[in-house]
Design a protein around this motif. Structure first.
Motif, PDB file in Angstrom:
ATOM      1  N   VAL A   1       0.839  -1.204   0.000  1.00 13.91           N
ATOM      2  CA  VAL A   1       0.000   0.000   0.000  1.00 13.91           C
ATOM      3  C   VAL A   1       0.873   1.252   0.000  1.00 13.91           C
ATOM      4  CG1 VAL A   1      -1.756   1.306   1.256  1.00 13.91           C
ATOM      5  CG2 VAL A   1      -1.894  -1.187   1.158  1.00 13.91           C
ATOM      6  N   ALA A   2       1.953   1.244   0.810  1.00 14.88           N
ATOM      7  CA  ALA A   2       2.822   2.420   0.908  1.00 14.88           C
ATOM      8  C   ALA A   2       3.490   2.747  -0.418  1.00 14.88           C
ATOM      9  CB  ALA A   2       3.885   2.186   1.984  1.00 14.88           C
ATOM     10  N   ILE A   3       3.814   1.734  -1.229  1.00 20.58           N
ATOM     11  CA  ILE A   3       4.523   1.968  -2.489  1.00 20.58           C
ATOM     12  C   ILE A   3       3.560   2.108  -3.660  1.00 20.58           C
ATOM     13  CG2 ILE A   3       6.117   0.911  -4.154  1.00 20.58           C
ATOM     14  CD1 ILE A   3       7.585  -0.328  -1.761  1.00 20.58           C
ATOM     15  N   CYS A   4       2.531   1.276  -3.701  1.00 24.26           N
ATOM     16  CA  CYS A   4       1.638   1.262  -4.866  1.00 24.26           C
ATOM     17  C   CYS A   4       0.464   2.230  -4.738  1.00 24.26           C
ATOM     18  CB  CYS A   4       1.112  -0.151  -5.097  1.00 24.26           C
ATOM     19  SG  CYS A   4       2.420  -1.350  -5.433  1.00 24.26           S
ATOM     20  N   ASN A   5       0.042   2.525  -3.509  1.00 19.94           N
ATOM     21  CA  ASN A   5      -1.069   3.460  -3.306  1.00 19.94           C
ATOM     22  C   ASN A   5      -0.735   4.450  -2.189  1.00 19.94           C
ATOM     23  OD1 ASN A   5      -3.446   2.335  -5.028  1.00 19.94           O
ATOM     24  ND2 ASN A   5      -2.626   0.532  -3.958  1.00 19.94           N
ATOM     25  N   PRO A   6       0.345   5.204  -2.337  1.00 24.57           N
ATOM     26  CA  PRO A   6       0.788   6.079  -1.235  1.00 24.57           C
ATOM     27  C   PRO A   6      -0.227   7.159  -0.863  1.00 24.57           C
ATOM     28  CG  PRO A   6       1.967   6.583  -3.264  1.00 24.57           C
ATOM     29  CD  PRO A   6       1.221   5.315  -3.516  1.00 24.57           C
ATOM     30  N   LEU A   7      -0.989   7.660  -1.821  1.00 24.15           N
ATOM     31  CA  LEU A   7      -1.954   8.723  -1.525  1.00 24.15           C
ATOM     32  C   LEU A   7      -3.149   8.207  -0.726  1.00 24.15           C
ATOM     33  CD1 LEU A   7      -1.931  10.636  -4.948  1.00 24.15           C
ATOM     34  CD2 LEU A   7      -0.630  11.146  -2.870  1.00 24.15           C
ATOM     35  N   ARG A   8      -3.412   6.919  -0.827  1.00 19.45           N
ATOM     36  CA  ARG A   8      -4.549   6.334  -0.098  1.00 19.45           C
ATOM     37  C   ARG A   8      -4.100   5.552   1.125  1.00 19.45           C
ATOM     38  NH1 ARG A   8      -7.738   2.541  -3.628  1.00 19.45           N
ATOM     39  NH2 ARG A   8      -9.168   2.689  -1.853  1.00 19.45           N
TER      40      ARG A   8
ATOM     41  N   LEU B   1      12.608   0.476  -2.974  1.00 19.13           N
ATOM     42  CA  LEU B   1      13.125  -0.851  -2.652  1.00 19.13           C
ATOM     43  C   LEU B   1      13.698  -0.908  -1.238  1.00 19.13           C
ATOM     44  CD1 LEU B   1      14.893  -2.032  -5.948  1.00 19.13           C
ATOM     45  CD2 LEU B   1      12.719  -2.819  -4.987  1.00 19.13           C
ATOM     46  N   ASN B   2      14.319   0.199  -0.809  1.00 22.44           N
ATOM     47  CA  ASN B   2      14.940   0.229   0.522  1.00 22.44           C
ATOM     48  C   ASN B   2      13.916   0.080   1.638  1.00 22.44           C
ATOM     49  OD1 ASN B   2      17.410   0.613   2.111  1.00 22.44           O
ATOM     50  ND2 ASN B   2      16.415   2.491   2.815  1.00 22.44           N
ATOM     51  N   THR B   3      12.691   0.545   1.389  1.00 24.76           N
ATOM     52  CA  THR B   3      11.656   0.427   2.418  1.00 24.76           C
ATOM     53  C   THR B   3      11.253  -1.029   2.663  1.00 24.76           C
ATOM     54  OG1 THR B   3       9.852   0.673   0.815  1.00 24.76           O
ATOM     55  CG2 THR B   3      10.711   2.678   1.827  1.00 24.76           C
ATOM     56  N   CYS B   4      11.570  -1.903   1.710  1.00 24.96           N
ATOM     57  CA  CYS B   4      11.197  -3.316   1.832  1.00 24.96           C
ATOM     58  C   CYS B   4      12.340  -4.191   2.338  1.00 24.96           C
ATOM     59  CB  CYS B   4      10.726  -3.855   0.480  1.00 24.96           C
ATOM     60  SG  CYS B   4       9.333  -2.973  -0.241  1.00 24.96           S
TER      61      CYS B   4
ATOM     62  N   LEU C   1      17.960 -10.792  16.091  1.00 23.60           N
ATOM     63  CA  LEU C   1      18.346  -9.978  14.932  1.00 23.60           C
ATOM     64  C   LEU C   1      17.226  -9.069  14.425  1.00 23.60           C
ATOM     65  CD1 LEU C   1      20.477 -12.488  12.826  1.00 23.60           C
ATOM     66  CD2 LEU C   1      21.260 -10.716  14.402  1.00 23.60           C
ATOM     67  N   ASN C   2      15.968  -9.462  14.609  1.00 23.99           N
ATOM     68  CA  ASN C   2      14.862  -8.658  14.056  1.00 23.99           C
ATOM     69  C   ASN C   2      14.867  -7.211  14.541  1.00 23.99           C
ATOM     70  OD1 ASN C   2      13.989 -10.804  12.546  1.00 23.99           O
ATOM     71  ND2 ASN C   2      12.279 -11.336  13.873  1.00 23.99           N
ATOM     72  N   PRO C   3      14.990  -6.947  15.856  1.00 18.10           N
ATOM     73  CA  PRO C   3      15.018  -5.539  16.285  1.00 18.10           C
ATOM     74  C   PRO C   3      16.250  -4.803  15.777  1.00 18.10           C
ATOM     75  CG  PRO C   3      15.500  -7.005  18.131  1.00 18.10           C
ATOM     76  CD  PRO C   3      15.015  -7.872  17.011  1.00 18.10           C
ATOM     77  N   ILE C   4      17.369  -5.512  15.581  1.00 20.04           N
ATOM     78  CA  ILE C   4      18.574  -4.883  15.041  1.00 20.04           C
ATOM     79  C   ILE C   4      18.340  -4.496  13.585  1.00 20.04           C
ATOM     80  CG2 ILE C   4      21.011  -5.237  14.478  1.00 20.04           C
ATOM     81  CD1 ILE C   4      21.174  -7.138  16.871  1.00 20.04           C
ATOM     82  N   ILE C   5      17.727  -5.397  12.823  1.00 23.20           N
ATOM     83  CA  ILE C   5      17.451  -5.130  11.410  1.00 23.20           C
ATOM     84  C   ILE C   5      16.548  -3.918  11.257  1.00 23.20           C
ATOM     85  CG2 ILE C   5      16.298  -6.011   9.345  1.00 23.20           C
ATOM     86  CD1 ILE C   5      17.242  -8.824  10.198  1.00 23.20           C
ATOM     87  N   TYR C   6      15.447  -3.900  12.012  1.00 20.75           N
ATOM     88  CA  TYR C   6      14.521  -2.772  11.887  1.00 20.75           C
ATOM     89  C   TYR C   6      15.100  -1.501  12.478  1.00 20.75           C
ATOM     90  CZ  TYR C   6      10.601  -5.189   9.800  1.00 20.75           C
ATOM     91  OH  TYR C   6       9.804  -5.846   8.911  1.00 20.75           O
ATOM     92  N   GLY C   7      15.927  -1.627  13.511  1.00 18.81           N
ATOM     93  CA  GLY C   7      16.562  -0.451  14.089  1.00 18.81           C
ATOM     94  C   GLY C   7      17.550   0.188  13.139  1.00 18.81           C
ATOM     95  N   VAL C   8      18.269  -0.644  12.378  1.00 18.95           N
ATOM     96  CA  VAL C   8      19.270  -0.127  11.442  1.00 18.95           C
ATOM     97  C   VAL C   8      18.618   0.409  10.171  1.00 18.95           C
ATOM     98  CG1 VAL C   8      21.192  -0.800   9.949  1.00 18.95           C
ATOM     99  CG2 VAL C   8      21.141  -1.568  12.322  1.00 18.95           C
TER     100      VAL C   8
ATOM    101  N   THR D   1      16.551   7.543  -7.951  1.00 24.49           N
ATOM    102  CA  THR D   1      16.515   7.840  -6.516  1.00 24.49           C
ATOM    103  C   THR D   1      15.233   7.297  -5.886  1.00 24.49           C
ATOM    104  OG1 THR D   1      17.795   9.863  -6.880  1.00 24.49           O
ATOM    105  CG2 THR D   1      16.610   9.663  -4.786  1.00 24.49           C
ATOM    106  N   ALA D   2      14.113   7.568  -6.543  1.00 29.30           N
ATOM    107  CA  ALA D   2      12.836   7.071  -6.043  1.00 29.30           C
ATOM    108  C   ALA D   2      12.784   5.552  -6.118  1.00 29.30           C
ATOM    109  CB  ALA D   2      11.687   7.679  -6.844  1.00 29.30           C
ATOM    110  N   TYR D   3      13.395   4.996  -7.154  1.00 29.21           N
ATOM    111  CA  TYR D   3      13.449   3.537  -7.342  1.00 29.21           C
ATOM    112  C   TYR D   3      14.156   2.871  -6.165  1.00 29.21           C
ATOM    113  CZ  TYR D   3      14.948  -0.876  -9.553  1.00 29.21           C
ATOM    114  OH  TYR D   3      15.187  -2.199  -9.835  1.00 29.21           O
TER     115      TYR D   3
END
Length: 318
Positions: free
Chosen positions: A126-133, A240-243, A289-296, A234-236
């Motif tokens: 939703v964040a990438i494909c429908n950001p306005l909604r 991808l970085n958000t995922c 590792l999960n909190p480290i991954i999301y923290g970084v 840059t947007a590309y």
């Protein structure tokens, strides 16, 4: 979970043997396990605290990260404390009701976590494909409802495992060659027919986790299609970085889950101590590792964690 219909002739307790063949070095093995467990608890508790304290983080994505942190704590705590009691104090006995309760939690919490990971994939879609909604499709109330739905699914699908096992006769053998009451490990010591138990456990593994993986794959196929249409590099890369964090967590969790599940059923050629040690990594490595991954990988979360860390480290909490 305490009032199981146990057979009158069955034992009142089971004996968890720990790691067969490595009894002499279990104390040394406990050191990394306890360290990983403590780091995981601290990391996930820190995420929960920071998101709770910071109103700017009261958003769907961070609520999902909190849900993931809670399931990580639940996964590791369902196994590691009892394992450390075996390693350190030789407390191998566990009541039958306690064993079946542990079976429910160590299988049910991962199913709940799987639902959270699916919701995270949908959130990224939703964040990438429908950001306005995004704010209209996903809000905190809707995320909470999806989390509750995932919890109900986990209970409904995994509760039959200990209930079916509670109807099995356990004759003279009440020794489980394992650190924890894994469903198949308990089934193997039953003197009754466990065909239904085995079939149900295997079916749930492939139906629940298989379906969840298909939904995640569908989300990412739509994300990739949308990203490939982005002209700006840059947007590309930003899209991808958000995922990245979610993909890392998915790959790590799925690898450990499928390895543990399949080797319990088809890994007769694997040495028991190797299988048990590797299977137990699922309960300590991803939660650590999960909190480290999301923290970084999550900039805003990293900054907020850094702010509270500085308050603790600096004199006077400034």
């Amino acid at each position: 979970m305490a009032a199981f219909n146990l057979t009158p002739s069955g034992p009142s307790t089971f004996i968890l043997m720990g790691i067969p063949g490595l009894e002499a070095v279990q104390g040394w093995i406990s050191i990394p396990f306890s360290m990983f467990y403590i780091i995981g608890l601290l990391g996930n508790s820190t995420l929960l605290f920071v998101v709770w304290k910071e109103e700017t983080l009261h958003q769907p994505m961070y609520l999902l990260i909190c849900m993931l942190a809670l399931t990580d704590i639940g996964i590791s705590t369902s196994v590691i404390p009892k394992a450390l009691c075996i390693f350190w104090f030789d407390l191998k006995a566990i009541t039958v009701a306690g064993c079946l309760t542990q079976t429910f939690f160590l299988h049910g919490v991962p199913v709940m976590q799987s639902a959270v990971l699916v919701t995270m994939a949908f959130d990224r879609y939703v964040a990438i494909c429908n950001p306005l909604r995004y704010s209209t499709i996903l809000n905190n109330a809707r995320i909470a409802k999806l989390g509750l739905l995932g919890l109900i699914r986990a209970v409904l699908f995994m509760l039959p495992l200990p209930l079916l096992m509670s109807r099995q006769p356990f004759c003279a053998n009440h020794i489980i060659p394992h650190i924890y009451c894994e469903h198949m490990a308990v089934a193997k010591i039953s003197c009754g027919d466990t065909t239904v138990n085995r079939a149900y456990g295997l079916a749930m593994t492939f139906v629940v986790l298989g379906l969840d993986l298909m939904l995640v794959a569908l989300s990412y196929s739509l994300i990739i299609r949308a990203v490939l249409r982005i002209a700006s590099k840059t947007a590309y890369h930003k899209a991808l970085n958000t995922c990245t964090a979610h993909i890392c967590v998915m790959l790590m969790s799925c690898t450990f889950v499928f390895f543990s599940t399949l080797t319990h059923r088809f890994g007769q050629g694997i040495a028991p101590h190797i299988h048990i040690i590797l299977a137990n990594l699922y309960f300590v490595v991803p939660p650590m590792l999960n909190p480290i991954i999301y923290g970084v990988k999550t900039k805003e979360l990293r900054e907020k964690v850094g702010k509270y860390t500085c308050r603790i480290c600096l004199p006077g909490g400034q």
